[in-house]
Design an enzyme around this catalytic site. Structure first.
Site, short mmCIF file in Angstrom:
data_model
loop_
_atom_site.label_atom_id
_atom_site.label_comp_id
_atom_site.label_asym_id
_atom_site.label_seq_id
_atom_site.Cartn_x
_atom_site.Cartn_y
_atom_site.Cartn_z
N ARG A 8 0.81 -1.23 0.01
CA ARG A 8 0.01 0.00 0.13
C ARG A 8 1.07 1.04 -0.12
O ARG A 8 0.39 2.48 -0.67
CB ARG A 8 -0.86 0.07 1.32
CG ARG A 8 -2.13 -1.16 0.90
CD ARG A 8 -2.86 -1.18 2.08
NE ARG A 8 -4.40 -1.87 1.74
CZ ARG A 8 -5.04 -2.47 2.52
NH1 ARG A 8 -4.91 -2.46 3.87
NH2 ARG A 8 -6.20 -2.99 2.13
N LYS A 53 -18.57 -19.18 1.21
CA LYS A 53 -20.12 -19.25 1.10
C LYS A 53 -20.71 -18.13 0.05
O LYS A 53 -20.44 -17.36 -0.31
CB LYS A 53 -20.35 -18.61 2.36
CG LYS A 53 -20.13 -19.44 3.82
CD LYS A 53 -20.66 -18.96 5.06
CE LYS A 53 -20.75 -19.56 6.32
NZ LYS A 53 -21.24 -19.24 7.49
N GLY A 66 -9.62 -10.27 -0.70
CA GLY A 66 -8.40 -10.63 0.21
C GLY A 66 -7.79 -12.01 0.12
O GLY A 66 -6.61 -12.12 -0.16
N GLY A 89 -13.20 -5.03 0.29
CA GLY A 89 -14.46 -4.70 0.49
C GLY A 89 -15.07 -3.89 -0.84
O GLY A 89 -16.10 -4.09 -1.52
#
Ligand code: ADP
Ligand code: MG
Length: 400
Positions: free
Chosen positions: A43, A201, A358, A381
């Site tokens: 980053r 999931k 991620g 996200g």
């Protein structure tokens, strides 16, 4: 081509020469730390092009970033002071750390081309609430605003959204690269387009699947979520991770895909084990041969081979979620093999490949192919929300 949002290339036309102007630059410097040192400086490196360019253009560069989750409480553990030296090293230029107390006076002493890192934006409780007084406090320090933190753009916080409404606002280079890559992958892609969606999931990715079926030609479902789709089709998945209660939702997604002309690919062979641990006894079986005591932990080699052929006929690939429980050997095999095929096709110039998430990024790194994809988004996200087709507030605020 004019972009739908303003970039650093628009600053001069809209605001004139920026020599001596104070530019607030929102970066994502939320780096992982281990024993007081930055353990992954990805980053920090991503922030360099924008910060260096603005400094070279004579601006007073004021970097804004959050660090951890202080929830409005200051602490030395979550102070960006500790990131100042590592950022300097990556940048190859001096960086001045500025605390919130007396920030205005400190900023006033900076000269054109100087770079400063302001303290953690989340030391203000109002940052995450996008509170007007916090927006004003930040805005008072600068003349212009640049948002370079795509990974924080799905949150409407003071430093990611509010500021863009208070000052002339532009996308930084990293933000621009991210938006360009995502546009190429899903906004205006070359067809045929394949999407690989995996992970644990279905429930966490329902909106992603619903958005994709209307846009891609091939939907490749792997990982634990494939079990829910298989079960919905009457396959006995044994002790596999499976959300049986979502059978009708899975059916609905498959029907929507059919209606949209999107082919859904589910594995037809799978790797199963009776225990979930490293290197247990495994079997590779047809999906109809899973025993009641077994778990599906990876996609099988025959399916991977067939999926590779699907990718060979595609021009664009967007990938989120591993095909198997890749952290535990040997259940990384399908993810690694398919990732290598995608990387090879990308290298041949036949495929635009964009991946994010991620665990997906970790899996691609494990496969050693992350730098051979066209673009790998490190925004968890924000990448997922974008895959759901949502408007990201931090991006919307930069619209022309
Ligand atoms: P991302 O972070 O890239 O969006 P997810 O968080 O959705 O991905 O999913 C990653 C997780 O899914 C990994 O921890 C992986 O072990 C798990 N997973 C993948 N396949 C299976 C499976 N067949 N059974 C259990 N877990 C699985
Ligand atoms: Mg994850």
């Amino acid at each position: 081509m004019t972009k739908p949002y303003k970039t650093l290339d628009d600053i001069s036309a809209l605001c004139g020469d920026i020599t001596g102007k104070r530019v607030l630059v929102r970066e994502d410097l939320n780096v992982p730390m281990a024993e007081g040192a930055v353990s992954d400086d990805t980053r920090l490196r991503a922030a360099v092009p924008t910060v260096a360019e603005l400094a070279d253009r004579g601006a007073v560069v004021l970097v804004l970033a959050h660090f951890g989750r202080p929830k409005g409480v200051s602490s030395p553990q979550l102070s960006l002071a500790q990131v100042t030296r590592p950022f300097e090293q990556v940048l190859g230029r001096p960086v001045r750390y500025i605390d919130w107390d007396g920030a205005g006076d400190a900023v006033a002493t900076l000269a054109p081309g100087d770079i400063a890192l302001l303290e953690n934006t989340r030391f203000f409780a109002g940052e995450e609430k996008n509170a007007p007084d916090v927006v004003e406090r930040f805005a008072a320090l600068g003349d212009l605003y640049v948002n370079d933190a795509f990974s924080a753009a799905h949150r409407a916080h003071a430093s990611t959204e509010g500021l863009a409404r208070a000052l002339p606002a532009f996308a930084g280079r990293q933000m621009e690269a991210e938006l360009d890559a995502l546009e190429k992958a899903l906004g205006d892609p070359e067809h045929p387009v394949a999407a690989v969606v995996g992970g644990a999931k279905v429930s966490t990715k329902l909106d992603v699947l619903r958005h994709l079926v209307a846009r891609v030609d091939h939907l490749i479902i792997g990982g634990g979520m494939a079990n829910t789709f298989l079960a919905a089709r009457g396959v006995n998945v044994g002790k596999s991770l499976c959300e049986h209660e979502l059978a009708s939702v899975a059916d609905g997604i498959m029907a929507a895909a059919d209606a949209a002309g999107c082919t859904v690919h589910l594995p037809y062979d799978v790797v199963v084990a009776a225990e979930f641990r490293a290197n247990p006894p495994v079997r590779t079986v047809n999906v109809h041969e899973v025993a009641a005591y077994e778990m599906i932990l990876d996609v099988g080699p025959a399916a991977v081979e067939a999926l590779g052929d699907v990718l060979k006929n595609c021009r664009t690939l967007v990938w989120n979620g591993p095909m198997g429980a890749f952290e535990t050997p040997p259940f990384d095999a399908a993810t690694v093999a398919l990732a290598r095929t995608a990387a090879a096709l990308t290298g041949d110039g036949g495929l635009v490949s964009v991946a994010g998430g991620g665990d997906t990024v970790a899996a691609l790194n494990q496969a050693g192919v992350a730098d051979r994809f066209t673009f790998v988004s490190t925004a968890g996200g924000a990448f997922l929300e974008w895959m759901e087709g949502r408007e990201l507030p931090g991006v919307a605020a930069l619209a022309r």
